[in-house]
Design an enzyme around this catalytic site. Sequence first.
Site, mmCIF file in Angstrom:
data_model
loop_
_atom_site.group_PDB
_atom_site.id
_atom_site.type_symbol
_atom_site.label_atom_id
_atom_site.label_comp_id
_atom_site.label_asym_id
_atom_site.label_seq_id
_atom_site.Cartn_x
_atom_site.Cartn_y
_atom_site.Cartn_z
ATOM 1 N N ASN A 9 5.255 3.276 -1.525
ATOM 2 C CA ASN A 9 6.381 4.193 -1.661
ATOM 3 C C ASN A 9 7.298 3.953 -0.463
ATOM 4 O O ASN A 9 7.025 4.427 0.641
ATOM 5 C CB ASN A 9 5.876 5.641 -1.689
ATOM 6 C CG ASN A 9 7.021 6.638 -1.736
ATOM 7 O OD1 ASN A 9 8.176 6.258 -1.924
ATOM 8 N ND2 ASN A 9 6.705 7.916 -1.570
ATOM 9 N N TRP A 10 8.373 3.218 -0.716
ATOM 10 C CA TRP A 10 9.265 2.872 0.405
ATOM 11 C C TRP A 10 10.133 4.052 0.836
ATOM 12 O O TRP A 10 10.835 3.957 1.847
ATOM 13 C CB TRP A 10 10.161 1.693 0.005
ATOM 14 C CG TRP A 10 9.472 0.366 0.007
ATOM 15 C CD1 TRP A 10 8.208 0.083 0.445
ATOM 16 C CD2 TRP A 10 10.028 -0.881 -0.437
ATOM 17 N NE1 TRP A 10 7.939 -1.260 0.300
ATOM 18 C CE2 TRP A 10 9.032 -1.872 -0.242
ATOM 19 C CE3 TRP A 10 11.252 -1.262 -0.977
ATOM 20 C CZ2 TRP A 10 9.245 -3.214 -0.572
ATOM 21 C CZ3 TRP A 10 11.456 -2.601 -1.306
ATOM 22 C CH2 TRP A 10 10.470 -3.568 -1.103
ATOM 23 N N HIS A 103 6.710 14.370 -5.583
ATOM 24 C CA HIS A 103 6.340 14.109 -4.185
ATOM 25 C C HIS A 103 6.695 15.332 -3.329
ATOM 26 O O HIS A 103 7.701 15.998 -3.580
ATOM 27 C CB HIS A 103 7.073 12.870 -3.678
ATOM 28 C CG HIS A 103 6.531 12.360 -2.389
ATOM 29 N ND1 HIS A 103 6.818 12.956 -1.178
ATOM 30 C CD2 HIS A 103 5.698 11.343 -2.116
ATOM 31 C CE1 HIS A 103 6.183 12.306 -0.215
ATOM 32 N NE2 HIS A 103 5.491 11.327 -0.754
ATOM 33 N N GLU A 152 -1.868 14.167 -1.871
ATOM 34 C CA GLU A 152 -1.201 13.884 -0.599
ATOM 35 C C GLU A 152 -1.033 15.181 0.193
ATOM 36 O O GLU A 152 -0.042 15.898 0.010
ATOM 37 C CB GLU A 152 0.188 13.279 -0.840
ATOM 38 C CG GLU A 152 0.187 11.939 -1.548
ATOM 39 C CD GLU A 152 1.440 11.137 -1.225
ATOM 40 O OE1 GLU A 152 1.288 9.976 -0.854
ATOM 41 O OE2 GLU A 152 2.553 11.675 -1.307
HETATM 42 P P1 13P Z 1 2.670 7.885 4.892
HETATM 43 O O1 13P Z 1 1.795 6.769 4.377
HETATM 44 O O2 13P Z 1 3.863 7.396 5.674
HETATM 45 O O3 13P Z 1 1.895 8.948 5.563
HETATM 46 O O4 13P Z 1 3.340 8.569 3.588
HETATM 47 C C1 13P Z 1 2.526 8.960 2.559
HETATM 48 C C2 13P Z 1 3.377 9.260 1.402
HETATM 49 O O5 13P Z 1 4.102 10.247 1.406
HETATM 50 C C3 13P Z 1 3.355 8.322 0.272
HETATM 51 O O6 13P Z 1 3.987 8.864 -0.829
#
Ligand code: 13P
Length: 231
Positions: A9-10, A103, A152
Amino acid sequence: MKNIWIIANWKSNKNIAEALEWISLVGPKLPRKDNLPAGRQGLKVVVCPTFSVIEEVKKAIQVGNFPLMVGSQDLSPFDEGAYTGEEAAAILNDLVELSILGHSERRQNFGESDEMVERKTAQAIAANIIPLVCVQGQDIPIPSECNLVAYEPIFAIGTGNPDTPENAESVAKKIKEKVGQEIEILYGGSVNSENCKKFLEQEDISGFLIGKASLDGEEFVKIIDCANSLI
Ligand code: 13P
């Protein structure tokens, strides 16, 4: 044997030149499915760029014939039509196979509700796009048609402070029990090449949604190599 999904996920990062540089570095290093014995083809690697970069990324993947899927970071809750600024699933499906929905950054910054995530999920499914619904804990509702979920926790996103693999496993198990259908659970939040193995060893964790560590092609390839050694 479970699938392992490794999804980049960029977020709002990488212009076209930077994205193409990443593809030319990562693409040739991806394990090629045709070289893998039957039964070891469960590794699915996906890159989710910004909307304005998706098409160039897709072309570069096709030219290189790389085993890499393309996803979006969102899509419209509406059909095609008079919805200025929205990306309808029925248009997007020329370019993407998967879409990240719900998200926490969208929930927090754009007021995205559970109901909206549900509508987006329905749009994705109608357009043959795999909805990857993000939940921040086991109590967030999961749309009934959704088979792919990323757990997440907010404290772990971009902080360098991941959840423990054991807790992520326990949440994944509870989500599976609650949903009571075939569902794959990914973990996201400060995943990197150092901590990824322990998560992948958990029975109910089927891969990752990766932010920061996915921006660095070399680091991303290390995570893929780790996943590939375990399937
Ligand atoms: P990080 O890997 O930068 O903690 O981000 C996680 C994320 O939100 C992926 O969608």
